[in-house]
Design a protein around this motif. Structure first.
Motif, PDB file in Angstrom:
ATOM      1  N   MET A 291       0.815  -1.213   0.000  1.00  0.00           N
ATOM      2  CA  MET A 291       0.000   0.000   0.000  1.00  0.00           C
ATOM      3  C   MET A 291       0.855   1.273   0.000  1.00  0.00           C
ATOM      4  SD  MET A 291      -3.176  -0.631  -0.246  1.00  0.00           S
ATOM      5  CE  MET A 291      -3.683   1.041   0.135  1.00  0.00           C
ATOM      6  N   LEU A 292       1.986   1.232   0.689  1.00  0.00           N
ATOM      7  CA  LEU A 292       2.815   2.439   0.774  1.00  0.00           C
ATOM      8  C   LEU A 292       3.317   2.885  -0.593  1.00  0.00           C
ATOM      9  CD1 LEU A 292       4.973   1.713   3.967  1.00  0.00           C
ATOM     10  CD2 LEU A 292       3.266   3.518   3.703  1.00  0.00           C
ATOM     11  N   ARG A 293       3.549   1.943  -1.494  1.00  0.00           N
ATOM     12  CA  ARG A 293       4.141   2.274  -2.786  1.00  0.00           C
ATOM     13  C   ARG A 293       3.100   2.580  -3.857  1.00  0.00           C
ATOM     14  NH1 ARG A 293       9.716   0.820  -3.316  1.00  0.00           N
ATOM     15  NH2 ARG A 293       9.367   0.973  -5.558  1.00  0.00           N
ATOM     16  N   GLU A 294       1.815   2.560  -3.491  1.00  0.00           N
ATOM     17  CA  GLU A 294       0.757   2.779  -4.476  1.00  0.00           C
ATOM     18  C   GLU A 294       0.097   4.137  -4.287  1.00  0.00           C
ATOM     19  OE1 GLU A 294      -1.779  -0.642  -4.326  1.00  0.00           O
ATOM     20  OE2 GLU A 294      -0.230  -1.961  -5.178  1.00  0.00           O
ATOM     21  N   GLU A 295      -0.525   4.603  -5.355  1.00  0.00           N
ATOM     22  CA  GLU A 295      -0.999   5.984  -5.413  1.00  0.00           C
ATOM     23  C   GLU A 295      -1.969   6.393  -4.303  1.00  0.00           C
ATOM     24  OE1 GLU A 295      -1.305   9.724  -6.023  1.00  0.00           O
ATOM     25  OE2 GLU A 295       0.159   8.441  -7.024  1.00  0.00           O
ATOM     26  N   PRO A 296      -2.905   5.561  -3.897  1.00  0.00           N
ATOM     27  CA  PRO A 296      -3.803   6.048  -2.832  1.00  0.00           C
ATOM     28  C   PRO A 296      -3.059   6.502  -1.581  1.00  0.00           C
ATOM     29  CG  PRO A 296      -4.670   4.049  -3.809  1.00  0.00           C
ATOM     30  CD  PRO A 296      -3.298   4.216  -4.365  1.00  0.00           C
ATOM     31  N   THR A 297      -1.914   5.869  -1.294  1.00  0.00           N
ATOM     32  CA  THR A 297      -1.121   6.281  -0.136  1.00  0.00           C
ATOM     33  C   THR A 297      -0.147   7.384  -0.502  1.00  0.00           C
ATOM     34  OG1 THR A 297      -1.277   4.068   0.819  1.00  0.00           O
ATOM     35  CG2 THR A 297       0.446   5.512   1.675  1.00  0.00           C
ATOM     36  N   LEU A 298       0.522   7.259  -1.640  1.00  0.00           N
ATOM     37  CA  LEU A 298       1.509   8.265  -2.033  1.00  0.00           C
ATOM     38  C   LEU A 298       0.901   9.658  -2.098  1.00  0.00           C
ATOM     39  CD1 LEU A 298       3.467   6.312  -4.800  1.00  0.00           C
ATOM     40  CD2 LEU A 298       4.278   6.920  -2.511  1.00  0.00           C
ATOM     41  N   SER A 299      -0.380   9.745  -2.476  1.00  0.00           N
ATOM     42  CA  SER A 299      -1.026  11.059  -2.575  1.00  0.00           C
ATOM     43  C   SER A 299      -1.220  11.710  -1.208  1.00  0.00           C
ATOM     44  CB  SER A 299      -2.380  10.926  -3.279  1.00  0.00           C
ATOM     45  OG  SER A 299      -3.259  10.098  -2.531  1.00  0.00           O
ATOM     46  N   LEU A 300      -1.099  10.926  -0.126  1.00  0.00           N
ATOM     47  CA  LEU A 300      -1.221  11.482   1.224  1.00  0.00           C
ATOM     48  C   LEU A 300       0.087  12.112   1.694  1.00  0.00           C
ATOM     49  CD1 LEU A 300      -2.905   8.404   2.985  1.00  0.00           C
ATOM     50  CD2 LEU A 300      -4.078  10.398   2.015  1.00  0.00           C
ATOM     51  N   LEU A 301       1.179  11.788   1.009  1.00  0.00           N
ATOM     52  CA  LEU A 301       2.507  12.092   1.516  1.00  0.00           C
ATOM     53  C   LEU A 301       3.113  13.327   0.850  1.00  0.00           C
ATOM     54  CD1 LEU A 301       3.950   8.447   1.537  1.00  0.00           C
ATOM     55  CD2 LEU A 301       2.538   9.591   3.270  1.00  0.00           C
ATOM     56  N   THR A 302       4.052  13.935   1.543  1.00  0.00           N
ATOM     57  CA  THR A 302       4.826  15.038   0.976  1.00  0.00           C
ATOM     58  C   THR A 302       5.811  14.462  -0.045  1.00  0.00           C
ATOM     59  OG1 THR A 302       6.612  14.884   2.586  1.00  0.00           O
ATOM     60  CG2 THR A 302       4.701  16.242   3.196  1.00  0.00           C
ATOM     61  N   PRO A 303       6.355  15.295  -0.930  1.00  0.00           N
ATOM     62  CA  PRO A 303       7.385  14.798  -1.866  1.00  0.00           C
ATOM     63  C   PRO A 303       8.555  14.128  -1.156  1.00  0.00           C
ATOM     64  CG  PRO A 303       6.599  16.945  -2.582  1.00  0.00           C
ATOM     65  CD  PRO A 303       5.974  16.691  -1.239  1.00  0.00           C
ATOM     66  N   LYS A 304       8.976  14.660  -0.031  1.00  0.00           N
ATOM     67  CA  LYS A 304      10.070  14.050   0.725  1.00  0.00           C
ATOM     68  C   LYS A 304       9.672  12.669   1.223  1.00  0.00           C
ATOM     69  CE  LYS A 304      12.804  14.548   4.972  1.00  0.00           C
ATOM     70  NZ  LYS A 304      13.049  15.365   6.196  1.00  0.00           N
ATOM     71  N   GLU A 305       8.451  12.524   1.727  1.00  0.00           N
ATOM     72  CA  GLU A 305       7.983  11.239   2.218  1.00  0.00           C
ATOM     73  C   GLU A 305       7.822  10.233   1.079  1.00  0.00           C
ATOM     74  OE1 GLU A 305       5.400  12.647   6.139  1.00  0.00           O
ATOM     75  OE2 GLU A 305       4.505  12.709   4.144  1.00  0.00           O
ATOM     76  N   GLN A 306       7.349  10.695  -0.071  1.00  0.00           N
ATOM     77  CA  GLN A 306       7.222   9.816  -1.234  1.00  0.00           C
ATOM     78  C   GLN A 306       8.582   9.273  -1.656  1.00  0.00           C
ATOM     79  OE1 GLN A 306       5.273  12.064  -4.301  1.00  0.00           O
ATOM     80  NE2 GLN A 306       3.339  12.233  -3.185  1.00  0.00           N
ATOM     81  N   ASP A 307       9.580  10.129  -1.680  1.00  0.00           N
ATOM     82  CA  ASP A 307      10.932   9.717  -2.039  1.00  0.00           C
ATOM     83  C   ASP A 307      11.468   8.714  -1.017  1.00  0.00           C
ATOM     84  OD1 ASP A 307      13.326  10.032  -3.730  1.00  0.00           O
ATOM     85  OD2 ASP A 307      14.214  10.926  -1.928  1.00  0.00           O
ATOM     86  N   PHE A 308      11.174   8.951   0.251  1.00  0.00           N
ATOM     87  CA  PHE A 308      11.587   8.056   1.339  1.00  0.00           C
ATOM     88  C   PHE A 308      11.002   6.662   1.121  1.00  0.00           C
ATOM     89  CE2 PHE A 308      10.921   6.229   5.572  1.00  0.00           C
ATOM     90  CZ  PHE A 308      12.135   6.468   6.221  1.00  0.00           C
ATOM     91  N   VAL A 309       9.723   6.592   0.786  1.00  0.00           N
ATOM     92  CA  VAL A 309       9.053   5.310   0.562  1.00  0.00           C
ATOM     93  C   VAL A 309       9.682   4.579  -0.619  1.00  0.00           C
ATOM     94  CG1 VAL A 309       6.904   4.269  -0.255  1.00  0.00           C
ATOM     95  CG2 VAL A 309       6.859   5.906   1.640  1.00  0.00           C
ATOM     96  N   ARG A 310       9.878   5.279  -1.723  1.00  0.00           N
ATOM     97  CA  ARG A 310      10.416   4.634  -2.925  1.00  0.00           C
ATOM     98  C   ARG A 310      11.835   4.108  -2.703  1.00  0.00           C
ATOM     99  NH1 ARG A 310       7.757   9.341  -5.567  1.00  0.00           N
ATOM    100  NH2 ARG A 310       5.838   8.564  -6.545  1.00  0.00           N
ATOM    101  N   LYS A 311      12.601   4.790  -1.875  1.00  0.00           N
ATOM    102  CA  LYS A 311      13.983   4.374  -1.626  1.00  0.00           C
ATOM    103  C   LYS A 311      14.086   3.219  -0.636  1.00  0.00           C
ATOM    104  CE  LYS A 311      16.512   8.708  -2.468  1.00  0.00           C
ATOM    105  NZ  LYS A 311      17.282   9.815  -1.829  1.00  0.00           N
ATOM    106  N   HIS A 312      13.193   3.167   0.337  1.00  0.00           N
ATOM    107  CA  HIS A 312      13.427   2.300   1.486  1.00  0.00           C
ATOM    108  C   HIS A 312      12.408   1.185   1.696  1.00  0.00           C
ATOM    109  CE1 HIS A 312      16.568   5.084   2.474  1.00  0.00           C
ATOM    110  NE2 HIS A 312      15.723   6.078   2.629  1.00  0.00           N
ATOM    111  N   VAL A 313      11.254   1.239   1.030  1.00  0.00           N
ATOM    112  CA  VAL A 313      10.248   0.185   1.161  1.00  0.00           C
ATOM    113  C   VAL A 313      10.407  -0.791   0.005  1.00  0.00           C
ATOM    114  CG1 VAL A 313       7.787  -0.342   1.184  1.00  0.00           C
ATOM    115  CG2 VAL A 313       8.637   1.692   2.386  1.00  0.00           C
ATOM    116  N   PRO A 314      10.664  -2.060   0.272  1.00  0.00           N
ATOM    117  CA  PRO A 314      10.887  -3.018  -0.822  1.00  0.00           C
ATOM    118  C   PRO A 314       9.633  -3.256  -1.648  1.00  0.00           C
ATOM    119  CG  PRO A 314      10.766  -4.150   1.293  1.00  0.00           C
ATOM    120  CD  PRO A 314      10.785  -2.684   1.607  1.00  0.00           C
ATOM    121  N   LEU A 315       9.832  -3.545  -2.930  1.00  0.00           N
ATOM    122  CA  LEU A 315       8.719  -3.921  -3.799  1.00  0.00           C
ATOM    123  C   LEU A 315       7.993  -5.114  -3.206  1.00  0.00           C
ATOM    124  CD1 LEU A 315      10.492  -3.700  -7.271  1.00  0.00           C
ATOM    125  CD2 LEU A 315       8.644  -2.211  -6.474  1.00  0.00           C
TER     126      LEU A 315
END
Length: 440
Positions: A291-315
């Motif tokens: 869920m963290l890597r998908e749009e319904p959640t990403l839209s809740l996050l700041t750009p910094k938080e989105q980048d954090f998720v993409r870098k550190h949460v495994p596929l």
């Protein structure tokens, strides 16, 4: 950190027999300590995990960003019915999740398990534990046992080390959260509840002592023996309970809910302060990583938080025969692992890199459509260490995992585990070492 590790290694090599003998004495001491229960005992290595102040600041940053993201996810789940439908929770569990907790904290306690690169400060998440967050006692006892380690005693003369305190700090956090509870009483009676046949009972007993040291009456309660009378949850000892420190994990509660109906009724009617409430399951379940890597959640996050998720949460994805994942997982087995959606203690986790092609295919097919996920395998950082009680006795490169204890959004301590395999499994190859901070 590697310089410190090498210093330990040199001391051990120069005083080999002394350290070998001490390792067996430590094993004997641990087998008669509070980390020996249910027929198991924590296994350890000769070199502790030593972090610098810089690493601790990095961990605090990780906790701060992650906790902020998790708060947004929990709030969205509570407020948005459409978002709730994206999670794989039963109607009965969703009902429990939506019960208001009546206190300020959304996530009172957790342990964020990460693979941390000690050279670069980069990391990947392994999993998030909320229900039943444990292992405080392992770190506590291992930091006592290190007094038997001659290499460490030499290192203490050269360097200043400190350890984390995980008991009194949780009691203080628990009580600070309870004071925000709408129906708080001045002198609450606290119950630590779990299915006690599976519980870390010695850890519970230490927490009980710490609550009582803080002036709070506390008992350990078998969750199946609680009763519910006149809008009060009653302990097995017959005492009304004001606040519950819940150690029973949600998956066990839902599997045995007919046995714990009085507890669930008290929760549903908001007649007891439950720390933590069932909303923590939103974060505990491994579906969160998808869920963290998908749009319904990403839209809740700041750009910094989105980048954090993409870098550190495994596929992450569902191991589902209706999808097209099987051939990819078979073709590139060393890139992936599979694990249950909702389990603990590394049960049912398989890494492709630890399996032959035949074993991997067998594990994967047995887990297909069985509430399993596939996940990107993140090669962990490895460090040299030695175990004197397993043959052959030799220096090995061990996989490292750091468990960041988080008390109401703040870093409280670190649980350090290692293994000589691709994954760290408490059932097979896990070792734990005391965690220290270089304070100089």
């Amino acid at each position: 950190m590697e310089t410190i590790r090498r210093e330990y290694q040199t001391i051990i090599e120069e005083h080999w027999e002394e350290n070998r003998k001490a390792a067996w004495e430590t094993r004997e001491w641990l087998q008669h300590s509070s980390v020996a229960y249910h027929g198991r005992c924590v296994r350890t290595l000769q070199i502790p995990k030593v972090f610098t102040r810089r690493d601790i600041r990095r961990f605090q940053e990780i906790v701060s960003v992650t906790y902020g993201i998790f708060q947004k996810v929990i709030r969205e789940y509570l407020d948005n019915p459409a978002y709730r439908k994206l999670f794989p929770f039963s109607r009965e569990l969703e009902e429990l999740i939506l019960v208001p907790s009546l206190y300020d904290s959304l996530l009172p306690i957790a342990r964020f398990d990460i693979f941390y690169n000690e050279e670069t400060g980069d990391f990947k998440f392994c999993e998030i534990n909320t229900d039943g967050t444990s292992a405080m006692n392992e770190d506590y006892v291992l930091n006592q046992a290190i007094a038997l380690n001659p290499a460490h005693q030499t290192m203490r003369k050269r360097h200043d080390f400190s350890a984390f305190e995980l008991y009194d700090s949780w009691v203080e956090t628990f009580l600070s959260i309870y004071r925000t509870y709408e129906n708080a009483v001045k002198h609450p009676h606290v119950a630590i509840v779990d299915f006690l046949e599976n519980a870390s009972i010695t850890e519970f007993e230490e927490f009980q002592r710490r609550f009582e040291k803080a002036g709070i009456s506390c008992e350990i309660g078998e969750i199946t023996r609680l009763s519910y009378e006149n809008h009060r949850l009653i302990s097995p000892q017959g005492r009304p309970i004001d606040a519950v420190y819940r150690r029973a994990v949600t998956t066990d509660i839902m599997a045995r809910r007919e046995e714990v109906l009085p507890f669930l009724e008290a929760v549903k009617h908001q007649d007891v302060c439950l720390i933590g409430a069932f909303k923590t399951q939103i974060i505990h379940n491994k579906w969160l990583f998808k869920m963290l890597r998908e749009e319904p959640t990403l839209s809740l996050l700041t750009p910094k938080e989105q980048d954090f998720v993409r870098k550190h949460v495994p596929l992450t994805g569902l191991l589902d025969s209706r999808g097209s994942c099987r051939q990819t997982l078979l073709r590139e087995k060393d890139r992936w692992l599979i694990k249950p959606l909702d389990s603990y203690a590394s049960r049912g986790v398989w890494a492709g890199c630890d399996c032959t092609e035949q074993e991997w295919e067998s594990h994967m097919d047995a887990s297909m459509d069985q509430n399993y996920i596939w996940q990107e395998y993140c090669p962990p950082y490895r460090t040299g260490n030695i175990c004197f009680i397993e043959e052959p006795v030799q220096w090995k490169e061990y996989t490292n995992m750091s468990g960041l204890f988080v008390y109401n959004g703040q870093l409280a301590g670190i649980y350090s585990r290692l293994s000589d395999g691709g994954i760290i499994s408490s059932q097979y190859n896990e070792k734990a070492v005391p965690t220290l901070v270089l304070t100089e």
